[in-house]
Design a protein around this motif. Structure first.
Motif, PDB file in Angstrom:
ATOM      1  N   ALA A   1     114.563  29.111   9.070  1.00 28.68           N
ATOM      2  CA  ALA A   1     114.424  29.506  10.478  1.00 28.68           C
ATOM      3  C   ALA A   1     113.901  30.937  10.593  1.00 28.68           C
ATOM      4  N   ALA A   2     114.319  31.810   9.690  1.00 27.13           N
ATOM      5  CA  ALA A   2     113.839  33.196   9.701  1.00 27.13           C
ATOM      6  C   ALA A   2     112.354  33.245   9.335  1.00 27.13           C
ATOM      7  N   ARG A   3     111.925  32.412   8.416  1.00 31.52           N
ATOM      8  CA  ARG A   3     110.503  32.362   8.056  1.00 31.52           C
ATOM      9  C   ARG A   3     109.660  31.886   9.234  1.00 31.52           C
ATOM     10  N   ARG A   4     110.157  30.874   9.945  1.00 34.12           N
ATOM     11  CA  ARG A   4     109.433  30.389  11.132  1.00 34.12           C
ATOM     12  C   ARG A   4     109.344  31.481  12.188  1.00 34.12           C
ATOM     13  N   ALA A   5     110.437  32.200  12.397  1.00 27.83           N
ATOM     14  CA  ALA A   5     110.444  33.288  13.381  1.00 27.83           C
ATOM     15  C   ALA A   5     109.470  34.391  12.966  1.00 27.83           C
ATOM     16  N   PHE A   6     109.447  34.740  11.679  1.00 27.07           N
ATOM     17  CA  PHE A   6     108.523  35.748  11.165  1.00 27.07           C
ATOM     18  C   PHE A   6     107.074  35.337  11.423  1.00 27.07           C
ATOM     19  N   LEU A   7     106.742  34.093  11.104  1.00 28.76           N
ATOM     20  CA  LEU A   7     105.372  33.609  11.317  1.00 28.76           C
ATOM     21  C   LEU A   7     105.002  33.586  12.794  1.00 28.76           C
TER      22      LEU A   7
ATOM     23  N   LEU B   1     101.855  35.989  17.045  1.00 32.45           N
ATOM     24  CA  LEU B   1     101.823  36.596  18.372  1.00 32.45           C
ATOM     25  C   LEU B   1     101.169  37.978  18.340  1.00 32.45           C
ATOM     26  N   ALA B   2     101.402  38.730  17.282  1.00 34.90           N
ATOM     27  CA  ALA B   2     100.866  40.092  17.192  1.00 34.90           C
ATOM     28  C   ALA B   2      99.420  40.140  16.717  1.00 34.90           C
TER      29      ALA B   2
END
Length: 132
Positions: A115-121, A126-127
């Protein structure tokens, strides 16, 4: 709107459930930010949904809002963090040592969960991402 803008707006509607996921998404944003240094963070965007999401993410992950999210419609938004205490919390969260140069590489220790990897991507896209 472009397809990229539509995709980003859709990603901005997704809720971030926890502090750790908010931090992971911020990490993705910061590695693609205009400026990510020990004395300043600056993110430039034309997307209001992204700027609003980033403010919520920073609040959840680091207890502070970036400054400058208020700009006239149609102009670029410049979000900054210059408060030393907030910068120290951000740097510490991603394993950077205080007073040392920031090396823009991925600290995989922060991204151990799927889940953290998905959030990072999501944050990285977005940026700095686009779809053609």
């Amino acid at each position: 709107m472009s397809f990229s803008a539509d995709a980003k707006a859709e990603l901005c509607r997704e809720e971030t459930a926890s502090k750790s996921l908010a931090a992971a998404e911020c990490y993705g944003v910061l590695l693609f930010a205009n400026t990510f240094r020990a004395d300043e963070i600056r993110i430039v965007t034309e997307s209001r949904p992204f700027a609003q999401r980033l403010s919520r993410l920073f609040r959840r992950a680091f207890g502070a809002y970036p400054e400058g999210a208020d700009a006239p419609e149609g102009s670029k938004l410049v979000l900054t963090v210059t408060d030393r205490a907030v910068l120290d919390r951000v740097l510490s969260a991603f394993g950077y040592e205080k007073g040392r140069a920031i090396v823009h590489h991925i600290n995989y220790g922060v991204l151990e969960e799927d889940a953290a990897r998905r959030a990072f991507l999501r944050g990285a896209f977005l940026a700095g991402g686009s779809v053609t």
